[in-house]
Each structure stands twice: as structure tokens, then as C-alpha cells.
Design a protein around this motif. Structure first.
Motif, short mmCIF file in Angstrom:
data_model
loop_
_atom_site.label_atom_id
_atom_site.label_comp_id
_atom_site.label_asym_id
_atom_site.label_seq_id
_atom_site.Cartn_x
_atom_site.Cartn_y
_atom_site.Cartn_z
N GLY A 16 39.51 49.35 39.14
CA GLY A 16 40.65 49.23 38.23
C GLY A 16 42.01 49.24 38.89
N HIS A 17 42.07 49.44 40.20
CA HIS A 17 43.36 49.43 40.90
C HIS A 17 43.78 47.99 41.18
CE1 HIS A 17 41.88 53.52 41.72
NE2 HIS A 17 43.16 53.85 41.83
N GLY A 18 44.65 47.45 40.35
CA GLY A 18 45.13 46.08 40.51
C GLY A 18 44.16 45.03 40.02
N ALA A 19 43.01 45.42 39.53
CA ALA A 19 41.99 44.47 39.08
C ALA A 19 41.36 44.96 37.78
CB ALA A 19 40.90 44.31 40.14
N VAL A 20 40.77 44.03 37.04
CA VAL A 20 40.06 44.44 35.83
C VAL A 20 38.88 45.33 36.23
CG1 VAL A 20 40.72 42.38 34.54
CG2 VAL A 20 38.57 42.38 35.83
N ARG A 21 38.50 46.22 35.35
CA ARG A 21 37.38 47.12 35.62
C ARG A 21 36.05 46.44 35.32
NH1 ARG A 21 41.04 51.10 33.22
NH2 ARG A 21 41.58 52.67 34.81
N LEU A 22 35.10 46.68 36.18
CA LEU A 22 33.72 46.28 35.93
C LEU A 22 33.06 47.41 35.18
CD1 LEU A 22 31.39 44.20 36.51
CD2 LEU A 22 30.83 45.62 38.49
N LEU A 23 32.68 47.16 33.93
CA LEU A 23 32.16 48.20 33.06
C LEU A 23 30.65 48.38 33.20
CD1 LEU A 23 34.23 47.19 29.91
CD2 LEU A 23 34.82 48.89 31.65
N HIS A 25 48.00 32.40 41.05
CA HIS A 25 48.76 32.64 39.83
C HIS A 25 47.95 32.51 38.55
CE1 HIS A 25 51.57 31.72 43.05
NE2 HIS A 25 52.53 32.27 42.35
N ARG A 26 46.78 31.90 38.61
CA ARG A 26 45.93 31.83 37.42
C ARG A 26 44.82 32.87 37.45
NH1 ARG A 26 47.30 27.85 34.11
NH2 ARG A 26 48.48 26.07 34.92
N ASN A 27 44.79 33.68 38.49
CA ASN A 27 43.81 34.76 38.59
C ASN A 27 44.44 36.12 38.33
OD1 ASN A 27 41.32 33.65 38.89
ND2 ASN A 27 41.10 34.06 41.06
N LEU A 28 45.64 36.12 37.75
CA LEU A 28 46.30 37.36 37.34
C LEU A 28 46.77 37.21 35.90
CD1 LEU A 28 47.26 37.11 40.63
CD2 LEU A 28 48.30 39.27 39.98
N ARG A 29 46.52 38.26 35.12
CA ARG A 29 46.96 38.28 33.72
C ARG A 29 47.64 39.60 33.40
NH1 ARG A 29 45.06 34.60 29.95
NH2 ARG A 29 43.53 33.08 30.71
N GLN A 30 48.52 39.52 32.43
CA GLN A 30 49.23 40.71 31.98
C GLN A 30 48.36 41.49 30.99
OE1 GLN A 30 53.12 39.95 30.30
NE2 GLN A 30 53.95 41.63 31.49
N THR A 31 48.35 42.81 31.14
CA THR A 31 47.56 43.67 30.27
C THR A 31 48.38 44.92 29.94
OG1 THR A 31 46.54 45.10 31.94
CG2 THR A 31 45.53 42.93 31.60
N ARG A 40 47.76 47.66 31.06
CA ARG A 40 47.81 48.42 32.31
C ARG A 40 48.64 47.72 33.39
NH1 ARG A 40 43.91 49.74 35.51
NH2 ARG A 40 42.36 48.11 35.08
N GLY A 41 49.36 46.68 32.99
CA GLY A 41 50.14 45.93 33.96
C GLY A 41 49.43 44.64 34.34
N TRP A 42 49.88 44.01 35.42
CA TRP A 42 49.28 42.78 35.89
C TRP A 42 47.98 43.10 36.63
CZ3 TRP A 42 50.98 38.07 34.47
CH2 TRP A 42 52.28 37.99 33.96
N LEU A 43 46.91 42.42 36.24
CA LEU A 43 45.60 42.65 36.85
C LEU A 43 44.99 41.33 37.29
CD1 LEU A 43 44.04 45.19 34.30
CD2 LEU A 43 45.21 45.72 36.45
N ALA A 75 24.26 39.47 34.34
CA ALA A 75 25.48 39.54 33.52
C ALA A 75 26.43 40.62 34.03
CB ALA A 75 25.13 39.81 32.07
N HIS A 76 27.70 40.42 33.72
CA HIS A 76 28.74 41.42 34.01
C HIS A 76 29.51 41.69 32.72
CE1 HIS A 76 28.88 39.87 38.44
NE2 HIS A 76 27.83 40.62 38.21
N LEU A 77 29.83 42.95 32.50
CA LEU A 77 30.68 43.36 31.38
C LEU A 77 31.99 43.85 31.99
CD1 LEU A 77 30.27 43.53 28.27
CD2 LEU A 77 29.91 45.99 28.58
N LEU A 78 33.10 43.24 31.56
CA LEU A 78 34.38 43.44 32.22
C LEU A 78 35.48 43.81 31.24
CD1 LEU A 78 34.04 40.10 34.12
CD2 LEU A 78 34.09 42.28 35.32
N GLU A 79 36.46 44.54 31.74
CA GLU A 79 37.68 44.79 31.00
C GLU A 79 38.33 43.45 30.63
OE1 GLU A 79 42.02 47.01 31.78
OE2 GLU A 79 40.47 46.96 33.34
N TYR A 80 38.84 43.35 29.41
CA TYR A 80 39.46 42.11 28.93
C TYR A 80 40.94 42.12 29.28
CZ TYR A 80 40.72 38.44 25.52
OH TYR A 80 41.17 37.29 24.90
#
Length: 284
Positions: free
Chosen positions: A66-73, A177-183, A185-188, A79-84
Motif C-alpha cells: 500500500g505504500h505508493g501502490a494499490v493494496r493487494l487484498l 502517467h496512465r498507471n497512476l490514479r488519484q484515490t 489515499r493520494g496518488w497510487l 485471480a487477484h483482488l485489489l484496492e480500487y
């Protein structure tokens, strides 16, 4: 296959207690859905058979925690379940004329990714030496033809860089620039490649993006943004440029292997143009 209803979808909805599935996209590696997990909206990625890139990515996401990246849940082989991450892509800032601000945000995200204690590197990652194999093979083919090509020159530089790597880290490997999104929790960032090597490498793809030739193929812009990344991350600017040069030629090498594929020639030309902008700045 029905794109909207993957044959494994019902299995994971039941096994992982998910609901309200909505199809988002299909990529070369997966079918992607939003689903509900308890009261939270999350991402379910159903992986293509024998998919290995996504599995390496899961190793990296687990490491980043979760540090700078979406969390792998949650994850397994299928399959992978990920933070949206529902917000805007970082490219929207560039489109509004905030290119340098976007680069500073990327530097902040890289700093978060690389701040995770390294300890013993997790198994399943790919070294930069292996990652650059396509470039080395292309350079060797050119040598056999007695061509002093940009691939020969960049492969030589890449080998020197990799022999003296500094501050080795788990790397995202595909920050753009297309592999980062605002959330909230900030930019991830998301979709890491799962590499391990000198942290400078994580700057390289950024300087080849976004796909706006008036920006990326502008020497002043490239050098300005390279300096922003080097200053923010306390990196040697000459190595930022050297890794960018090597990466651009590596990417061109990958696409040369896919000649005949849609857009292959355009992508090769795109990255070689970046490399040719950088080359005069280097001591080869």
C-alpha cells in the motif's frame, strides 16, 4: 468467450464472498471487474491461463503493502483482488498543462514505493539483467551483421550500468502517467512488473511518457523532467538519463520482436526517438 461473464467469475464471487460484479476491461493478461467486498468496492482481476507477469506484479504489490501502490487484498494463481483506484489518471494533469507537477507526483510515488524496508527480497521477481535480455540479443544480432547500431551502443551502456548497480530495490518497473490514479489515499500506482534492481530504473519509463510527441520528443522537456526526478529522489542525473536511454532501446527491442503486430513500427520509432534525444547527453 463472453467478455462480460468470464467462466471463472462465479467461482470467485462465491469463494471470496463478492457481489455486484461489473465488467471494466479486458487486457492481454486479464479480465477486470469491479465487485463489492462487504461494503467496499474493489477490483477483481481474472487472469489468463499461465499468466506470469501478473503473478510477479502480485509479489511486488505484496511487498509495497500500500505504500505508493494499490493494496493487494487477496490472490491465487487465477485471480487477484485489489484496492480500487477510482480517480483520474495522472495524465489528466499533463493534459491541463501541469506536466512538471505530474513529474513531481511521480517522484513522490516512487519515493513511497522505494521506502519499504528491503530486508530479504521476495522470491519471484525478475532481475534487471534478465529484463534487458531482448536488448542484448538485438545488439548481438546487429554485431553479427557488423552494424554499429543504437542497440549495440545502448546494450554496452546497459551492461556497464548493471555491473555497478546502486541502491538495489524492489521496482515497479512500469511507472507512467496512465498507471497512476488519484484515490482517497493520494496518488497510487498499479500494474507493476515485479523487478529488482537499481532504483534509478523506475524513472526511465516516465520520461518516455505520456504519448504526446510535442512533450516527449522535446529535449528541453526531457532534461527538465529528468532533473526533477533526480533532485526529488537524490539520484545521479547522468544515471537517470543513462537508464532512460537503455530502457528506450530495450522497449524498441521488445517491439522489433513483434514486427507485423499492430502499431509495432510506430512504438519502435517512438522509443528510438527518445533514445536519440538522450544519446548526446551521455558519455558512451
Amino acid at each position: 468467450m463472453n467478455t462480460l461473464h468470464h467462466p471463472k467469475l462465479d467461482h470467485y464471487l462465491t469463494a471470496w464472498k463478492l457481489s455486484n460484479s461489473r465488467f471494466l476491461a479486458q487486457t492481454m493478461t486479464s479480465h477486470i471487474y469491479t465487485v463489492s467486498c462487504a461494503t467496499e468496492t474493489v477490483i477483481l482481476k481474472l487472469l489468463s491461463p499461465f499468466e506470469v507477469d501478473e503473478q510477479r506484479g502480485a509479489v511486488a504489490l505484496r511487498h509495497f503493502d500500500g505504500h505508493g501502490a494499490v493494496r493487494l487484498l487477496r490472490s491465487d494463481e487465477g485471480a487477484h483482488l485489489l484496492e480500487y483506484a477510482p480517480g483520474d489518471e495522472l495524465v489528466t494533469l499533463v493534459e491541463r498543462g501541469e506536466d512538471e507537477n505530474a513529474t513531481r507526483i511521480i517522484a513522490q510515488v516512487i519515493q513511497q514505493l522505494h521506502s519499504v524496508p528491503q530486508n530479504i527480497p521476495p522470491a519471484g521477481l525478475v532481475t534487471l539483467e534478465r529484463w534487458f535480455e531482448a536488448l542484448f540479443k538485438q545488439a548481438e544480432a546487429d554485431r553479427q551483421m557488423q552494424r554499429d547500431s543504437i542497440f549495440v551502443r545502448s546494450a554496452s551502456l546497459a551492461r556497464r550500468l548493471l555491473l555497478e548497480q546502486r541502491d538495489v530495490r524492489v521496482l515497479h518497473g512500469d511507472i507512467h502517467h496512465r498507471n497512476l490514479r488519484q484515490t482517497s489515499r493520494g496518488w497510487l500506482t498499479f500494474d507493476p512488473k515485479g523487478l529488482i534492481g537499481e532504483r534509478t530504473y523506475d524513472c526511465a519509463n516516465t520520461l518516455c511518457n505520456p504519448v504526446m510527441p510535442e512533450l516527449v520528443h522535446n529535449e528541453t522537456r526531457l532534461l527538465t523532467n529528468a532533473a526533477i526526478l533526480a533532485d526529488a529522489l537524490a539520484l545521479d542525473l547522468s544515471r537517470v538519463l543513462a537508464f532512460t536511454y537503455a530502457y528506450a532501446c530495450l522497449n524498441a527491442s521488445w517491439w522489433l520482436l513483434r514486427q507485423g503486430a499492430k502499431e509495432a513500427d510506430e512504438i519502435v520509432a517512438w522509443h528510438l526517438k527518445v533514445a536519440l534525444l538522450v544519446e548526446p547527453q551521455l558519455r558512451l
